[in-house]
Design an enzyme around this catalytic site. Sequence first.
Site: not given
Ligand SMILES: Cc1ncc(COP(=O)(O)O)c(C=O)c1O
Ligand code: FES
Lengths: 398, 398, 126
Positions: B161, B334
Amino acid sequence: MSSPAKSAPVIYLDYAATTPVDPRVAEVMIECLRPEGPHGNPSSMGHEPGRRARALVEKARQQVAASIGARPECIVWTSGATESDNLAILGVARFHADRGRHVITARTEHKAVLDAFKQLEKEGFEVTWLKPGVDGIVRPEQVRDALRSDTQLVSLMHVNNETGVIQDVAGVGAICRERGVAFHVDAAQSAGKLPLNVEAMNVDLLSLTAHKSYGPKGVGALYVRRRPPLGLKPLFHGGGQELGLRSGTLPTHQIVGMGEAFEIGERDRESDVARIAVLRERLWQGLTAIGGVELNGHPSERVAGVLNVCFHDVEGESLRFALRELAVSSGSACSSGSDEASYVLRALGRSDQLAQSSIRFSLGRFTTADDVDRAIAIVSREVARLRALTPTADSNGT
Amino acid sequence: MSSPAKSAPVIYLDYAATTPVDPRVAEVMIECLRPEGPHGNPSSMGHEPGRRARALVEKARQQVAASIGARPECIVWTSGATESDNLAILGVARFHADRGRHVITARTEHKAVLDAFKQLEKEGFEVTWLKPGVDGIVRPEQVRDALRSDTQLVSLMHVNNETGVIQDVAGVGAICRERGVAFHVDAAQSAGKLPLNVEAMNVDLLSLTAHKSYGPKGVGALYVRRRPPLGLKPLFHGGGQELGLRSGTLPTHQIVGMGEAFEIGERDRESDVARIAVLRERLWQGLTAIGGVELNGHPSERVAGVLNVCFHDVEGESLRFALRELAVSSGSACSSGSDEASYVLRALGRSDQLAQSSIRFSLGRFTTADDVDRAIAIVSREVARLRALTPTADSNGT
Amino acid sequence: MEPEYSPTVVDHFEHPRNGGRFEAGEGVIKGVAGSLEQGTMFVLSARVAADRIESVRFEAYGCPHCIAAGSWLTEQLVGLTQPELRAWHWRAADQALQFPMQKRGRLLILEDAVRALSEAWARLIP
Ligand SMILES: Cc1ncc(COP(=O)(O)O)c(C=O)c1O
Ligand code: FES
Ligand SMILES: Cc1ncc(COP(=O)(O)O)c(C=O)c1O
Ligand code: FES
């Protein structure tokens, strides 16, 4: 899947399973979904689209907090009451496991509570399962008698989803507070129906969900007392949102919808309840006129919208099929696939057979007198038709 | 909260944090929220409003399944990738704990994966944390070398990400399958960007989320292999929806939105990717022209939309503040509150300082060439301005 | 949480006064503190005439507060005598710019740069 033979639109009397979204709630949600809406991630505090989403999330937090007399920082967003119940029960019990492994709940709780407690049993906890009276009510003294020095948590629902019976949570809360035991209340069925105040009720944890109160499905909240702070372990881990108690990207449109639904629910509560109570009474009069029907649960300690009735001398599955023009239910939505008799009605002392011949009618904000009258007509006609085919008691004595 | 001094609308280049909802997706969701929409509880199979909602949920299950080459019954609805990651990792490890307590993942995973593994450490599991190369890539041989007879689970993300770097999950999958070890892939950032096929990739568990692919926030899915069945423990308990793996009322409008988003994402994937790759290249050319910039992560094994760049000789916080007309990010959404340097870039060998002076630009379906050109102009101007104030290396030599 | 920037900080960050430095030469003094590796660095240079500071320039590497502080300082120091410069205290900048608590340490680096400037000036005076 069988569809109703008649093509008249079904009469929706299953508000306790889920409600339609109020158009006023839908409106604010739709704004969030539009291209010009607040599409940023509420955790992206470094830029304007993120901060705009965050501001809406915090406004909704205040709306929900205000509706239960809580401070906004005590609200944790979840995916619904199932998650809230589990977070509360598993979270507190696991966090404080070394302080004691005895926990208390009632047999008539929703599955989300029952199954969380069953999970605790697997983890070595001892559960006291309180049995309500035939009226569905657990008396505070039962809780007092069950408390032990190693009791850590009591969980009792506010309004039962099958019968609509209201528990004396304030009474139980006072006892728990006195003894320093954490008290959780599943209030999934209460918002907009009864006044809720976590201080007055001495509640430490309170589960809420939007979709029983004209908000969207898939969002809920857990109230967690912060003063003095109550430790609990999260169910899952990640970005650390919601003070680490509930990781995952916050769904702005869902949260905004819940906030609006709860604000409206509280504002319109008295007029909604008054109107629905009249309709419920009309329905009850119509059903008793059929004869051979009985109310399940306490006659007056109940919310306005729910009427759970058992029909003598008609078999359950036939009754449900005969009433397929009505969207009603027997038992909870989640067990609607199964043929099993409702464990809630069984706990109230109903026989398997009467439990199976019980129907939950639940009314709501959009129910009309015409809906009720048509429902009465259908039930009267079908019950009479089925009873005409039922062998009479003296059949054997031919 | 400080707001940008200039009132020009910000340029949204933070698609990897979350995307706007595609108007085509919003449309189908809005239909679900209207009074005449499918407002029943999808578990209420006893009546038409319930069955109508259920049919839509099942259609969406097919859409999502089709987009990853899976059978519909392998899809479990969740609240997002955070929950999916935790359900997969904690679920499998806890279920099979008696078969072995060694698990493998990489240091550059999303927090939802890292923190689930840290939780496993607390539960007595041993975790091997693989370190990627400076290009961000974990080689399949690293996984092979780390496997032990008691290894139970390997988790490796598909697309990172922060950097957009693509892992060779098929390569790792083949090794895991050969050794009979469960393999989980966090594919939150992949849908609509790369082809996904759970069979070809030998994946046993795959986490998805809607809000990175033009669907709504607050809904996701976990693919779970069913043949042969893979045991896993649910994170929470209740109504028993989703074959008991994920209790809680199914949010019809959310699921419908995810289904539509994934169908569109797969259908438009090639054209979207081609267009975005051109814009990304244009951005990269513009940024390199500034000088003193470096790409973070592998130069070609990367998705089209993400460009993570470090800027020499400008301090991170000042750079981010100077660029506040752009909605970009440093690190994940986050962690966007904190000053800490990205653990992902640190794991790629960047110094704290360069990691902090890195910016993630992420482009998406609604990004225009004009957005890119304006972004380049702003970055060029601000980096030049800040560098003009930066003391030169010889400053100490009075 | 989102860092807070006071209007004064935003103003000086957006429109830094007297950026850059004077070429070494007659009446030019310099004070340096911090380092790029540390994340905060200030270079102050000043032109002195008779017993007062005539003008000041700054270079800074650091967060917006630091850049603003450097800019703000260049206006504050003009007209000071050497003893006045030596007596300069970081609190003056803290009050004017409202540094967040956790960033106050960076003002000590600025104070060090001022002190180095005043020592360079002392060395000029025979
Ligand atoms: C690679 C990855 N995994 C998990 C998440 C968590 O996803 P969610 O926001 O749907 O809980 C994200 C994004 O926040 C992500 O980029
Ligand atoms: S970037 Fe989405 S929960 Fe952390
Ligand atoms: C009393 C009670 N608790 C919990 C739940 C579960 O709520 P949700 O569907 O939001 O998970 C329900 C309804 O389904 C309920 O009626
Ligand atoms: S989950 Fe809603 S009634 Fe059971």
